[in-house]
Design an enzyme around this catalytic site. Structure first.
Site, PDB file in Angstrom:
ATOM      1  CE  LYS A  44      -1.724   1.612   3.908  1.00 27.48           C
ATOM      2  NZ  LYS A  44      -1.399   3.053   4.320  1.00 27.48           N
ATOM      3  CG  ASN A  45       2.500   2.893   3.462  1.00 26.94           C
ATOM      4  OD1 ASN A  45       1.306   3.095   3.423  1.00 26.94           O
ATOM      5  ND2 ASN A  45       3.029   2.518   4.610  1.00 26.94           N
ATOM      6  NE  ARG A  75      -7.243   5.429   5.261  1.00 26.30           N
ATOM      7  CZ  ARG A  75      -6.713   6.548   5.667  1.00 26.30           C
ATOM      8  NH1 ARG A  75      -7.436   7.293   6.624  1.00 26.30           N
ATOM      9  NH2 ARG A  75      -5.696   7.349   4.973  1.00 26.30           N
ATOM     10  CG  ASP A 133       2.938   0.872   9.701  1.00 31.03           C
ATOM     11  OD1 ASP A 133       2.720   2.086  10.511  1.00 31.03           O
ATOM     12  OD2 ASP A 133       3.208   1.128   8.455  1.00 31.03           O
ATOM     13  CB  CYS A 192      -4.578  10.775  11.440  1.00 32.52           C
ATOM     14  SG  CYS A 192      -3.092   9.926  11.709  1.00 32.52           S
ATOM     15  NE  ARG A 225       0.857  10.353  10.234  1.00 31.92           N
ATOM     16  CZ  ARG A 225       0.722   9.176   9.317  1.00 31.92           C
ATOM     17  NH1 ARG A 225      -0.553   8.545   9.550  1.00 31.92           N
ATOM     18  NH2 ARG A 225       1.512   8.462   9.019  1.00 31.92           N
TER      19      ARG A 225
HETATM   20  C1  UD1 Z   1       4.764   6.481   6.579  1.00 33.79           C
HETATM   21  C2  UD1 Z   1       3.765   5.499   6.472  1.00 33.79           C
HETATM   22  C3  UD1 Z   1       3.247   4.830   7.653  1.00 33.79           C
HETATM   23  C4  UD1 Z   1       4.493   4.631   8.903  1.00 33.79           C
HETATM   24  C5  UD1 Z   1       5.345   5.769   8.957  1.00 33.79           C
HETATM   25  C6  UD1 Z   1       6.528   5.580   9.863  1.00 33.79           C
HETATM   26  C7  UD1 Z   1       2.997   5.923   4.174  1.00 33.79           C
HETATM   27  C8  UD1 Z   1       1.853   6.497   3.467  1.00 33.79           C
HETATM   28  N1  UD1 Z   1       2.896   5.879   5.650  1.00 33.79           N
HETATM   29  O1  UD1 Z   1       4.120   7.667   7.114  1.00 33.79           O
HETATM   30  O2  UD1 Z   1       2.482   3.868   7.399  1.00 33.79           O
HETATM   31  O3  UD1 Z   1       3.658   4.242   9.996  1.00 33.79           O
HETATM   32  O4  UD1 Z   1       5.907   5.961   7.755  1.00 33.79           O
HETATM   33  O5  UD1 Z   1       7.133   4.277   9.484  1.00 33.79           O
HETATM   34  O6  UD1 Z   1       4.174   5.672   3.941  1.00 33.79           O
HETATM   35  N2  UD1 Z   1       7.759  14.037  11.345  1.00 33.79           N
HETATM   36  C9  UD1 Z   1       8.073  15.272  11.764  1.00 33.79           C
HETATM   37  N3  UD1 Z   1       7.938  16.358  10.752  1.00 33.79           N
HETATM   38  C10 UD1 Z   1       7.734  15.925   9.640  1.00 33.79           C
HETATM   39  C11 UD1 Z   1       7.357  14.614   9.166  1.00 33.79           C
HETATM   40  C12 UD1 Z   1       7.448  13.768  10.089  1.00 33.79           C
HETATM   41  O7  UD1 Z   1       8.348  15.478  13.025  1.00 33.79           O
HETATM   42  O8  UD1 Z   1       7.863  17.032   9.037  1.00 33.79           O
HETATM   43  C13 UD1 Z   1       7.518  12.901  12.553  1.00 33.79           C
HETATM   44  C14 UD1 Z   1       6.221  12.280  12.588  1.00 33.79           C
HETATM   45  O9  UD1 Z   1       5.494  13.143  13.445  1.00 33.79           O
HETATM   46  C15 UD1 Z   1       6.224  11.080  13.347  1.00 33.79           C
HETATM   47  C16 UD1 Z   1       7.779  10.502  12.454  1.00 33.79           C
HETATM   48  O10 UD1 Z   1       8.228  12.057  11.931  1.00 33.79           O
HETATM   49  O11 UD1 Z   1       6.671  11.097  14.551  1.00 33.79           O
HETATM   50  C17 UD1 Z   1       7.593   9.550  11.415  1.00 33.79           C
HETATM   51  O12 UD1 Z   1       6.536  10.029  10.418  1.00 33.79           O
HETATM   52  P1  UD1 Z   1       7.029   9.835   9.064  1.00 33.79           P
HETATM   53  O13 UD1 Z   1       8.179   8.852   8.747  1.00 33.79           O
HETATM   54  O14 UD1 Z   1       7.043  11.178   8.290  1.00 33.79           O
HETATM   55  O15 UD1 Z   1       5.500   8.961   8.682  1.00 33.79           O
HETATM   56  P2  UD1 Z   1       4.801   9.231   7.335  1.00 33.79           P
HETATM   57  O16 UD1 Z   1       5.799   9.263   6.211  1.00 33.79           O
HETATM   58  O17 UD1 Z   1       3.755  10.087   7.338  1.00 33.79           O
END
Ligand code: UD1
Length: 456
Positions: free
Chosen positions: A39-40, A422, A330, A141, A146
């Site tokens: 999915k991701n 989802r 996850d 969410c 996020r």
């Molecule tokens: C992706 C995955 C999700 C998985 C996550 C962590 C997809 C669509 N989703 O989500 O299933 O659980 O990786 O493996 O690929 N953060 C910040 N600032 C930012 C961005 C992120 O502080 O600008 C923090 C977030 O709050 C969180 C951490 O980084 O605590 C990890 O988030 P991130 O790796 O960005 O997750 P996603 O890419 O949203």
């Protein structure tokens, strides 16, 4: 008191007319299950197709609600999408043709982006391709706030003019310029956004402290097949030499490591023997290591098949979630379901998301012994779980409840299936194929008094 407050929790889903899953636990599982495309990966590759000046074909795309939502968002940008569900051998998988040769809109609609956070990752490719991108902030969410600051800051370092107005991120850049970007945290989404943006930028970009997840490698492979020059994906330093144009490509998406992990967990918790393919076993190194630690036997049959088998005694263990190659957040809820039935105490520490323990009260309803302090959950193994009405609070929490229900005595009724749907393609059909007794019921479609399917 409002009507919904006065309704007992276990019947709320029925009143809301939402479907529920009935699971009658303690049926041993047996046989083979096919793992769908990731999915991701699929979601981010769909946004990556915005980079190409002609049509891309994506194969092994899982048939999921989120994929449909992403398709709607790309359509709203003027991209032509064609879903074909008959061309792949894997049941339900789709082949997607995404033709972004013409992009007519540069602003994505809030109603769609707020439903699907990953759609924000289109910011980078849309900006790189058209010079303008307006993406509504997706908001938080169930599992955390996020933020997207790392995505925004990286684009600014590449010369983009980025500001937020009325809840929308506005980004402008005639042509992005390569830059050396250090990510404060190895965010998967920020790494992907910036890698895609850099693919069409002028000059070299170096992403330091980049995410190393398999989906980042899949995206790099996809972009390179389109003519990009990306090196180092899968390490913490990715070097991207920008090119002026990318072309269409025909690309096969990797198997979903989290879906594979979910079925490993279903086998482990029911003390069953099942095989899974296709998988990339290396993507599951941390998960398999923890299963072995607990006492579950997992063997690699061939380069893309895993077999899970019952162990003599299942013992508790400690788990800390981390960015890849550490233990995946996850899989945290799913392991918690298993640890509720392991001998002794276990401690789970969630370090990636600040609010990802929503499954704890639901597991407690099933008889688990869990205490939460901050981001730690202490799990004391119990001899059995008992079926109960429970509700999923996010995607993987819902999957954890399904897995727990497979092992519980009696019937469980799981609501909140909008989360489960989802991320899992045909989950009940796949589990039923393994011998699980599971039924999806639409409350207003008839009687809610459902008979347990007989054991086969
Ligand atoms: C992706 C995955 C999700 C998985 C996550 C962590 C997809 C669509 N989703 O989500 O299933 O659980 O990786 O493996 O690929 N953060 C910040 N600032 C930012 C961005 C992120 O502080 O600008 C923090 C977030 O709050 C969180 C951490 O980084 O605590 C990890 O988030 P991130 O790796 O960005 O997750 P996603 O890419 O949203």
């Amino acid at each position: 008191m409002t009507l919904s407050q006065s309704i007992p929790k276990d019947t709320a889903s029925l009143v809301e007319d939402k479907p529920v899953l009935h699971i009658w636990g303690r049926s041993p599982l047996k046989g083979h299950v096919s793992i769908s495309g990731a999915k991701n990966s699929a979601l981010v590759l769909m946004t990556g197709a915005l980079l190409a000046s002609d049509a891309c074909i994506l194969r092994n795309v899982p048939a999921l609600a989120d994929i449909g939502s992403m398709g709607q968002i790309l359509s709203a940008l003027g991209v032509k999408i064609n879903f074909d569900s008959n061309t792949d051998a894997t049941a339900g998988a789709k082949t997607l043709t995404i033709d972004a040769s013409t992009i007519t809109q540069t602003e994505a609609p809030y109603e769609l982006v707020s439903q699907l956070r990953a759609s924000f990752f289109a910011l980078g490719p849309l900006l790189a391709r058209t010079g303008v991108a307006k993406m509504p902030l997706p908001g938080g969410c169930a599992i955390g706030a996020r933020p997207v600051a790392l995505h925004v800051r990286g684009l600014q370092q590449m010369g983009a003019d980025v500001y937020i107005e009325h809840g929308v991120v506005h980004a402008y850049a005639k042509r992005l310029k390569g830059a050396r970007i250090y990510l404060d945290y190895p965010s998967v989404g920020a790494t992907e956004t910036l890698m895609m943006a850099a693919a069409l930028a002028e000059g070299e970009t170096i992403l330091e402290n980049a995410a190393q997840e398999p989906e980042v490698i899949d995206l790099a492979n996809f972009c390179n097949a389109m003519g990009a020059k990306i090196q180092g994906a899968g390490t913490n330093s990715i070097v991207i030499e920008g090119v002026p144009r990318l072309h269409g490509v025909d690309y096969n998406i990797i198997p979903d490591r989290i879906e594979a992990g979910t079925f490993l967990m279903a086998g482990a918790i029911t003390q069953s023997e099942i095989t899974l393919s296709p998988v990339v076993p290396e993507h599951l190194t941390a998960v398999i290591a923890k299963l072995k630690d607990i006492g579950v036997r997992v063997v690699q049959e061939d380069h893309q098949t895993l077999r899970v088998m019952p162990g003599a005694v299942l013992r508790g263990t400690d788990i800390e979630t981390l960015p890849y190659p550490g233990f995946p957040t996850d899989m945290q809820a799913l392991f918690m379901a298993l640890l509720t039935l392991c001998e002794g105490n276990s401690v789970i520490t969630e370090t990636v998301f600040e609010n990802r323990l929503g499954h704890v009260p639901e597991l407690i309803r099933m008889g688990a012994d869990i205490r939460v302090k901050g981001n730690h959950a202490v799990i004391c193994g119990v001899p059995f779980l008992s079926g109960a009405p429970v509700s999923g609070t996010d995607l993987r929490a819902s999957a954890a409840l399904v897995v727990a229900a497979l092992a519980a005595e009696g019937q469980s009724t799981i609501s909140g299936l909008q989360y489960l749907d989802r991320g899992y393609e045909n989950i009940e059909a796949k589990l039923r194929g393994l011998g699980a007794r599971i039924e999806r019921v639409q409350p207003n479609s008839g009687s809610m008094l459902v008979e347990a399917p007989s054991l086969v």
